[in-house]
Design an enzyme around this catalytic site. Sequence first.
Site, PDB file in Angstrom:
ATOM      1  N   HIS A 153       0.845  -1.189   0.000  1.00 20.84           N
ATOM      2  CA  HIS A 153       0.000   0.000   0.000  1.00 20.84           C
ATOM      3  C   HIS A 153       0.885   1.247   0.000  1.00 20.84           C
ATOM      4  CE1 HIS A 153      -3.814   1.764  -0.070  1.00 20.84           C
ATOM      5  NE2 HIS A 153      -4.436   1.032   0.827  1.00 20.84           N
ATOM      6  N   ALA A 154       0.273   2.375  -0.364  1.00 20.56           N
ATOM      7  CA  ALA A 154       0.987   3.651  -0.277  1.00 20.56           C
ATOM      8  C   ALA A 154       1.441   3.865   1.159  1.00 20.56           C
ATOM      9  CB  ALA A 154       0.077   4.783  -0.724  1.00 20.56           C
ATOM     10  N   GLY A 164      -1.854   3.855 -10.236  1.00 21.35           N
ATOM     11  CA  GLY A 164      -0.930   4.950  -9.963  1.00 21.35           C
ATOM     12  C   GLY A 164      -0.769   5.840 -11.181  1.00 21.35           C
ATOM     13  N   GLU A 178      -3.920   0.411 -13.926  1.00 13.52           N
ATOM     14  CA  GLU A 178      -4.942   1.473 -13.887  1.00 13.52           C
ATOM     15  C   GLU A 178      -4.199   2.741 -13.515  1.00 13.52           C
ATOM     16  OE1 GLU A 178      -6.902   4.298 -12.652  1.00 13.52           O
ATOM     17  OE2 GLU A 178      -7.616   3.084 -10.969  1.00 13.52           O
ATOM     18  N   CYS A 229      -9.002   9.233  -9.636  1.00 11.90           N
ATOM     19  CA  CYS A 229      -8.517   8.908 -10.989  1.00 11.90           C
ATOM     20  C   CYS A 229      -9.517   9.341 -12.043  1.00 11.90           C
ATOM     21  CB  CYS A 229      -8.258   7.406 -11.104  1.00 11.90           C
ATOM     22  SG  CYS A 229      -6.962   6.782 -10.024  1.00 11.90           S
TER      23      CYS A 229
END
Length: 457
Positions: free
Chosen positions: A157-158, A208, A230, A264
């Site tokens: 994860h980020a 990202g 994505e 996004c």
Amino acid sequence: MSSAIKTINPATGDVIDTYDLMTDEEVKTAIRACHDAFESWRLVSLDDRADRIRAIGQALRDSKEDFAQLMTREVGKLIGDSRQEIELCAAICDFTAAQGPKDLADEERDIPDGKGVITYAPLGVIYGMQPWNFPCYQVIRYAVANLMAGNGVLLKHASNCTGSGLFLQDLMARAGLPDDLFTVLVIDHDQSDRVIADDLVRGVTITGSDSAGRVVAQQAAKHLKKTVLELGSNDAYVVLDDADIDLAVETCVAGRLYNNGQTCVAAKRFVVTEANYDTFVDRFTKKMAAMEMVNPSEAESGLGPMARTDLRDDLAEQVRDSVAKGARVLCGGEVPDRKGAYYPATVLVDVAPGQPAYDDELFGPVASVIRAKDDEDAMRIANDSRYGLGGGIFSKDTARARELAARHFDTGMVCINKYNLAIPNMPFGGVKNSGYGREHGGFGMKEFVNAKSLYIA
């Protein structure tokens, strides 16, 4: 490089928690354990897998408030948006549990002198790298589909929402998912490259930026690993000559500022024909200028902070660069003198090619308004982008808008007279520099499976 990760509340600047990075040996052990768990899980029936997925959805609902509060602390989401995100993720689990056994069931076909069978065999361990803007959804989107398919799942994860990743790992264990089948890796980028290279990892997915997607795709290609990407976007929302302007203005403001502008498929470029341009800009700017910056832990509406101060500063630089190259600021456009990673709702006009506001993704509450001569010119401008994830059309002629969306809009998702996020039963993904592969709608469950042909005499 630091051996620990600190998570920081973007609304206050306060440190939330500190997490030690895993050692390389711990990472290898975790990958092996996930693979071993997969070896058992792949033999579990589709119906039994669906039961576990359904239980994950219930566990999300049971933990909604605790998880929502954590996400808001980590990334600055409005608390109402965090709660909605948990509900969306639970709905994804419900859809996957209901649809998975049907979509992944064996298929029979007639072949000469026998019977053909297509069976969907899981590949193995799938590694996902996910961003911070939807700390639960980005993970659930790929993890649940792959668990339903019979795969094991690794997550990087980020770093700024490490706590959310670990919360999900605990939640899945509480829901009865076998140990190690879903594993969070607290690692840095160099370690991540070695995860991609590991022989036990069979597929890689990332959400990202397009630059990050290129790096990951190149690393995976070296080792012949399939990828689903994505990536970023610069979604155009097109206001045609016959649009309902009141509807377009309301929808475009909401589409630009949802999740503090960090989505996004947010509405980002607003392409408006000359017939409506002046009216749209006037009303749109007034509504954007009236948007107040709020404490995300307390407010259901308004504009919260961006997820990190460095991201806010990058956005501010994109605005300055666009202005230096000819754009004009109608509202916002300046970093406020206050604590936290805040940036005001901003409207740019005179946006043209060569400016970041036209060419690049502005991942924050900044709207780029572009004048088009007519409907045909508006569609040309909408497609004049290296990205293609989402977009929208406003027109009272819904049939014509549908035709334009289906045949002429070069993007992965088009909203007509509305703004929509991804929903469980519709495919989601992009074209061009927005990536490839599809999630949701049953498509994600088959991205990392072996469609195996059996020929039976």
